[in-house]
Scaffold this active site. Sequence first.
Site, PDB file in Angstrom:
ATOM      1  N   HIS A 148     -53.111  14.763 -21.926  1.00 24.20           N
ATOM      2  CA  HIS A 148     -54.010  14.110 -22.873  1.00 24.20           C
ATOM      3  C   HIS A 148     -55.388  13.902 -22.244  1.00 24.20           C
ATOM      4  O   HIS A 148     -55.547  14.027 -21.031  1.00 24.20           O
ATOM      5  CB  HIS A 148     -53.441  12.759 -23.315  1.00 24.20           C
ATOM      6  N   LYS A 152     -57.172   8.209 -22.588  1.00 21.42           N
ATOM      7  CA  LYS A 152     -55.881   7.668 -23.034  1.00 21.42           C
ATOM      8  C   LYS A 152     -55.391   6.626 -22.040  1.00 21.42           C
ATOM      9  O   LYS A 152     -55.405   6.856 -20.832  1.00 21.42           O
ATOM     10  CB  LYS A 152     -54.851   8.781 -23.190  1.00 21.42           C
TER      11      LYS A 152
END
Length: 258
Positions: A148, A152
């Site tokens: 990600h 995040k």
Amino acid sequence: MTDVVIIGAKGRMGATLVRLTQESEELNLAAVMERSGCEDGLDSLGCVCGTDAKEVLTRVPGAVIVDFTSPQATLNLLDTAAITGNPVVIGTTGFTPEQIEKIKEYACKIPVFMAPNMSVGINVLLKMLPQLVQMLGPAYDLEMTEIHHNKKVDAPSGTALKLAECLAQARGLVYDEVKKHGRDGIVGARTKDEIGVMAVRGGDVVGDHTVYFLGPGERIEVTHRAHTRETFAQGALRAAGWLSACKPGKIYSMSDMF
């Protein structure tokens, strides 16, 4: 037409949700919310806007809330929604088991929909992976990587945890008892039942998840890559339209909607 309230309207996901709601012929952007100090410009959207949940929600009775924020912010929002009666679609991840239990309590008062990943593809994977586990048998080790963007805050991702739990259940295991979230040092040989989940963070990756079935002389890799946040936003808005006709009593999921 379903009235929708977007929380965190100026964030990356929030802005996408706002745009798609405005473009939809089946949804109406009834209200938007942001944190105090971040509300500048919201009034240009032509709907109810503000920073106080109770003040905003009392002006849009019945509107379905779509929330991709943080665990504590979501719980605070649910506390208010339980009073105003607004249904809530939760895309937030990173909840503790105790927080999940609290959400279940709110779901007895108002319709609540929650999914760690709103994409159709991921939810199809959740249906298919148990079949692979059972067909390949215990000789194949189960591992996973997820990637990600560098903003995040939780790891492993909620999607990775959901996929890993799905794998564990297909083996008749309790995920919390067999999980390995990263390995470091002299950890010894891999045990038969453990399921490893490795988190990678960097750049602007929307979300990649790869499940590995590692067997004798071969391996199978199943990968899902999200190219745009619209994938999740479209799923969440579809859920909002569906949830508007639901009653309280349980936490609804993508499988319920399908």
